[in-house]
Scaffold this motif. Structure first.
Motif, PDB file in Angstrom:
ATOM      1  N   THR A 131      47.242 -28.227  37.278  1.00  0.00           N
ATOM      2  CA  THR A 131      48.533 -27.804  36.768  1.00  0.00           C
ATOM      3  C   THR A 131      48.370 -26.596  35.857  1.00  0.00           C
ATOM      4  O   THR A 131      47.279 -26.269  35.409  1.00  0.00           O
ATOM      5  CB  THR A 131      49.172 -28.950  35.962  1.00  0.00           C
ATOM      6  OG1 THR A 131      48.344 -29.217  34.830  1.00  0.00           O
ATOM      7  CG2 THR A 131      49.295 -30.205  36.810  1.00  0.00           C
ATOM      8  N   ASP A 132      49.503 -25.949  35.566  1.00  0.00           N
ATOM      9  CA  ASP A 132      49.453 -24.815  34.659  1.00  0.00           C
ATOM     10  C   ASP A 132      48.954 -25.252  33.288  1.00  0.00           C
ATOM     11  O   ASP A 132      48.260 -24.518  32.598  1.00  0.00           O
ATOM     12  CB  ASP A 132      50.842 -24.185  34.531  1.00  0.00           C
ATOM     13  CG  ASP A 132      51.268 -23.520  35.829  1.00  0.00           C
ATOM     14  OD1 ASP A 132      50.402 -23.292  36.677  1.00  0.00           O
ATOM     15  OD2 ASP A 132      52.467 -23.239  35.963  1.00  0.00           O
ATOM     16  N   ARG A 133      49.311 -26.477  32.863  1.00  0.00           N
ATOM     17  CA  ARG A 133      48.834 -26.974  31.580  1.00  0.00           C
ATOM     18  C   ARG A 133      47.314 -27.090  31.576  1.00  0.00           C
ATOM     19  O   ARG A 133      46.643 -26.720  30.605  1.00  0.00           O
ATOM     20  CB  ARG A 133      49.464 -28.333  31.293  1.00  0.00           C
ATOM     21  CG  ARG A 133      48.954 -28.982  30.007  1.00  0.00           C
ATOM     22  CD  ARG A 133      49.677 -30.298  29.751  1.00  0.00           C
ATOM     23  NE  ARG A 133      49.050 -31.031  28.665  1.00  0.00           N
ATOM     24  CZ  ARG A 133      48.037 -31.857  28.820  1.00  0.00           C
ATOM     25  NH1 ARG A 133      47.504 -32.031  30.029  1.00  0.00           N
ATOM     26  NH2 ARG A 133      47.518 -32.505  27.795  1.00  0.00           N
ATOM     27  N   ASP A 152      45.321 -25.390  33.468  1.00  0.00           N
ATOM     28  CA  ASP A 152      44.806 -24.023  33.540  1.00  0.00           C
ATOM     29  C   ASP A 152      44.727 -23.419  32.140  1.00  0.00           C
ATOM     30  O   ASP A 152      43.759 -22.765  31.775  1.00  0.00           O
ATOM     31  CB  ASP A 152      45.729 -23.200  34.423  1.00  0.00           C
ATOM     32  CG  ASP A 152      45.115 -21.879  34.828  1.00  0.00           C
ATOM     33  OD1 ASP A 152      43.892 -21.836  35.010  1.00  0.00           O
ATOM     34  OD2 ASP A 152      45.879 -20.914  34.956  1.00  0.00           O
ATOM     35  N   GLU A 153      45.772 -23.669  31.334  1.00  0.00           N
ATOM     36  CA  GLU A 153      45.769 -23.185  29.953  1.00  0.00           C
ATOM     37  C   GLU A 153      44.632 -23.829  29.171  1.00  0.00           C
ATOM     38  O   GLU A 153      43.909 -23.176  28.415  1.00  0.00           O
ATOM     39  CB  GLU A 153      47.108 -23.522  29.301  1.00  0.00           C
ATOM     40  CG  GLU A 153      47.148 -23.202  27.811  1.00  0.00           C
ATOM     41  CD  GLU A 153      48.371 -23.793  27.147  1.00  0.00           C
ATOM     42  OE1 GLU A 153      48.413 -23.791  25.901  1.00  0.00           O
ATOM     43  OE2 GLU A 153      49.274 -24.260  27.860  1.00  0.00           O
ATOM     44  N   THR A 157      50.090 -12.610  41.037  1.00  0.00           N
ATOM     45  CA  THR A 157      51.328 -12.953  40.336  1.00  0.00           C
ATOM     46  C   THR A 157      51.143 -12.740  38.836  1.00  0.00           C
ATOM     47  O   THR A 157      50.013 -12.703  38.336  1.00  0.00           O
ATOM     48  CB  THR A 157      51.724 -14.424  40.575  1.00  0.00           C
ATOM     49  OG1 THR A 157      50.681 -15.272  40.065  1.00  0.00           O
ATOM     50  CG2 THR A 157      51.936 -14.691  42.058  1.00  0.00           C
ATOM     51  N   GLY A 189      51.690 -14.807  36.557  1.00  0.00           N
ATOM     52  CA  GLY A 189      50.986 -15.968  36.064  1.00  0.00           C
ATOM     53  C   GLY A 189      51.795 -16.807  35.107  1.00  0.00           C
ATOM     54  O   GLY A 189      52.866 -16.406  34.641  1.00  0.00           O
ATOM     55  N   PRO A 190      51.280 -17.996  34.783  1.00  0.00           N
ATOM     56  CA  PRO A 190      51.991 -18.910  33.885  1.00  0.00           C
ATOM     57  C   PRO A 190      51.804 -18.529  32.428  1.00  0.00           C
ATOM     58  O   PRO A 190      50.845 -17.862  32.061  1.00  0.00           O
ATOM     59  CB  PRO A 190      51.308 -20.255  34.187  1.00  0.00           C
ATOM     60  CG  PRO A 190      49.905 -19.870  34.552  1.00  0.00           C
ATOM     61  CD  PRO A 190      50.019 -18.558  35.288  1.00  0.00           C
ATOM     62  N   LEU A 191      52.719 -18.977  31.596  1.00  0.00           N
ATOM     63  CA  LEU A 191      52.566 -18.831  30.151  1.00  0.00           C
ATOM     64  C   LEU A 191      51.600 -19.901  29.658  1.00  0.00           C
ATOM     65  O   LEU A 191      51.510 -20.979  30.246  1.00  0.00           O
ATOM     66  CB  LEU A 191      53.924 -18.967  29.466  1.00  0.00           C
ATOM     67  CG  LEU A 191      54.947 -17.860  29.795  1.00  0.00           C
ATOM     68  CD1 LEU A 191      56.307 -18.222  29.189  1.00  0.00           C
ATOM     69  CD2 LEU A 191      54.464 -16.512  29.264  1.00  0.00           C
ATOM     70  N   TRP A 237      44.330 -19.820  39.284  1.00  0.00           N
ATOM     71  CA  TRP A 237      45.424 -19.035  38.684  1.00  0.00           C
ATOM     72  C   TRP A 237      46.748 -19.335  39.375  1.00  0.00           C
ATOM     73  O   TRP A 237      46.851 -19.309  40.598  1.00  0.00           O
ATOM     74  CB  TRP A 237      45.100 -17.554  38.803  1.00  0.00           C
ATOM     75  CG  TRP A 237      46.178 -16.621  38.323  1.00  0.00           C
ATOM     76  CD1 TRP A 237      47.085 -15.963  39.095  1.00  0.00           C
ATOM     77  CD2 TRP A 237      46.440 -16.247  36.969  1.00  0.00           C
ATOM     78  NE1 TRP A 237      47.899 -15.192  38.305  1.00  0.00           N
ATOM     79  CE2 TRP A 237      47.525 -15.344  36.982  1.00  0.00           C
ATOM     80  CE3 TRP A 237      45.856 -16.584  35.741  1.00  0.00           C
ATOM     81  CZ2 TRP A 237      48.036 -14.779  35.826  1.00  0.00           C
ATOM     82  CZ3 TRP A 237      46.373 -16.017  34.586  1.00  0.00           C
ATOM     83  CH2 TRP A 237      47.450 -15.129  34.636  1.00  0.00           C
ATOM     84  N   ASP A 238      47.751 -19.626  38.578  1.00  0.00           N
ATOM     85  CA  ASP A 238      49.104 -19.895  39.083  1.00  0.00           C
ATOM     86  C   ASP A 238      49.074 -20.968  40.170  1.00  0.00           C
ATOM     87  O   ASP A 238      49.607 -20.801  41.267  1.00  0.00           O
ATOM     88  CB  ASP A 238      49.745 -18.609  39.607  1.00  0.00           C
ATOM     89  CG  ASP A 238      51.268 -18.698  39.645  1.00  0.00           C
ATOM     90  OD1 ASP A 238      51.810 -19.748  39.262  1.00  0.00           O
ATOM     91  OD2 ASP A 238      51.902 -17.718  40.067  1.00  0.00           O
ATOM     92  N   ASN A 239      48.422 -22.086  39.834  1.00  0.00           N
ATOM     93  CA  ASN A 239      48.327 -23.226  40.751  1.00  0.00           C
ATOM     94  C   ASN A 239      47.656 -22.829  42.067  1.00  0.00           C
ATOM     95  O   ASN A 239      48.131 -23.139  43.156  1.00  0.00           O
ATOM     96  CB  ASN A 239      49.708 -23.831  41.016  1.00  0.00           C
ATOM     97  CG  ASN A 239      49.610 -25.263  41.517  1.00  0.00           C
ATOM     98  OD1 ASN A 239      48.641 -25.968  41.230  1.00  0.00           O
ATOM     99  ND2 ASN A 239      50.604 -25.687  42.278  1.00  0.00           N
TER     100      ASN A 239
END
Length: 322
Positions: free
Chosen positions: A2-4, A6-7, A150, A152-154, A225-227
Motif C-alpha cells: 500500500t501507499d502507507r 511505501d511511505e 506518475t 506518486g503518492p503523498l 512506487w504508486d502501488n
C-alpha cells in the motif's frame, strides 16, 4: 504494498541508502570532470582510486530540461583464447545502459569487466547515467523524477514528485544514444538496460510501453512506487499483444529477520515480494511469443544487497556465451 507501506519503507531505508550512496560516490569522485585546482595534498597522502579506461562527460538534455553525467566503461580487452574478435576486427559491441551511475557505476563496470575477461559473457560497453552533483538529496530527487511514470503518492510526491519517465526515455533514445554512437561507434540497435528499484521499474515499464528503446532489461528488485505502477504497462501491453521478442530478467528481494527486525514492516515487504513474483509468473504463463523471461527470488537479501548477484545473473541471460 500500500501507499502507507511505501511511505514507511521510504523513511526506514533512507539512512541505508545514504550510507551506500556515500561510499559509491567516493569511489566515483575520481571519474568526474576536473574541478578548479585544489591546494597540494600533504606529503604521503593517498591518491583517489580510478576505474581504468572509464570516460566521463556531462550532457545537457532538452527532453528533460536538465543535465546528466554520463560514465562510460569500454569492453574488456579479449583474453588470448577469446571466443570473439577484437574490437578493431568487428563492427562494434552492444551497449548496456545503467541507472544510478552516481551510486552503482563502479560496481557495474567492474563486474562487467570481470565477467567479460572470464568469458562468462561476450563484450559490451557500459554507459552509466547519473547527475552532475554529489548531493545525495539532489540525486534521489532527480532519479525519482526521471524513472517513475506518475507523480506518486503523498507525502513522497510533495518532497520529490515523480512522473518524468517518458521524458527520460526520450532523452535516452533521442539524445544519449546518438551521442554514444558518435563518440564510441557501438553496434547500432543493440542496447540493454539495468536498473534497481525505480530503475528496475523504469526498465520494465519501458520494455512494455516503448519496446523499441531496449532489446533487453535487467530489473533488480523493481520498486513499488504508486502501488507498483510498472505492472500497469505490462497489463496494458499483454491485453492487445501476443508477442514480444525481448529478454527480461527480474530479481526480487525477500527480506527476512536478518535484513529487518520490525516484523510488521518485514511482513509488508515480503507480501510485496510475493505479489511481484506471482504477477511475473502470470506474465510467463501468458506465453508471449519471443519473450525470454527469468525471475529469481533471493531469500535473505535486502533491497540493496540483492544487486550484485542479480546483475551477474542478468548478464548471463543476456550476454552469456551459448
Amino acid at each position: 504494498m500500500t501507499d502507507r507501506a511505501d511511505e514507511y519503507m521510504g523513511r526506514s531505508i533512507l539512512s541505508r541508502r545514504n550510507a551506500l550512496a556515500a561510499a559509491s560516490l567516493g569511489a566515483l569522485a575520481a571519474c568526474a570532470p576536473a574541478r578548479p585546482a585544489a591546494q597540494p595534498a600533504p606529503t604521503g597522502a593517498s591518491n583517489p582510486a580510478t576505474l581504468p579506461g572509464t570516460q566521463v562527460f556531462d550532457l545537457d538534455s532538452r527532453a528533460v530540461g536538465g543535465a546528466f553525467r554520463i560514465y562510460v566503461a569500454p569492453p574488456a580487452p579479449p583474453p588470448v583464447n577469446a571466443r570473439w574478435k577484437p574490437f578493431e576486427e568487428q563492427d562494434g559491441y552492444p551497449v548496456l545502459y545503467a541507472a544510478d551511475a552516481n551510486m552503482s557505476f563502479a560496481m557495474i563496470a567492474q563486474i562487467a569487466q570481470l565477467m567479460q575477461a572470464g568469458q562468462d559473457v561476450t563484450p559490451f560497453w557500459v554507459v552509466g547515467i547519473g547527475y552532475p552533483t554529489e548531493e545525495l538529496g539532489d540525486i534521489f530527487r532527480l532519479r525519482q523524477r526521471d524513472m517513475t511514470p506518475t507523480r506518486g503518492p503523498l507525502p513522497q510526491a510533495a518532497l520529490a514528485p515523480g512522473g518524468g519517465s517518458a521524458k527520460f526515455r526520450s532523452f535516452i533514445q533521442t539524445e544519449l544514444k546518438p551521442e554514444i554512437a558518435r563518440r564510441f561507434k557501438p553496434l547500432p540497435d543493440r542496447s540493454c538496460w539495468v536498473g534497481a528499484s525505480h530503475g528496475g521499474a523504469f526498465g520494465i515499464e519501458t520494455l512494455f510501453s516503448e519496446p523499441d528503446v531496449f532489446d533487453a532489461v535487467i530489473a533488480i528488485d523493481p520498486s513499488n512506487w504508486d502501488n507498483s505502477v510498472w505492472e500497469r504497462s505490462v497489463t496494458a501491453y499483454t491485453a492487445v499483444n501476443k508477442a514480444l521478442a525481448k529478454t527480461l530478467y527480474v530479481s526480487i528481494a525477500y527480506w527476512t529477520e536478518d535484513n529487518v527486525a520490525d516484523e510488521t514492516f518485514r511482513r509488508m515487504l515480503q507480501a510485496t515480494a510475493v505479489r511481484h513474483e506471482e504477477f511475473l509468473a502470470d506474465l510467463g504463463a501468458r506465453g508471449l511469443e519471443g519473450l525470454r523471461l527469468q525471475v529469481d527470488m533471493f531469500r535473505g537479501e535486502s533491497h540493496f544487497s540483492v544487486a550484485p548477484a542479480s546483475f551477474a545473473k542478468g548478464l548471463r541471460l543476456i550476454y552469456g556465451l551459448r
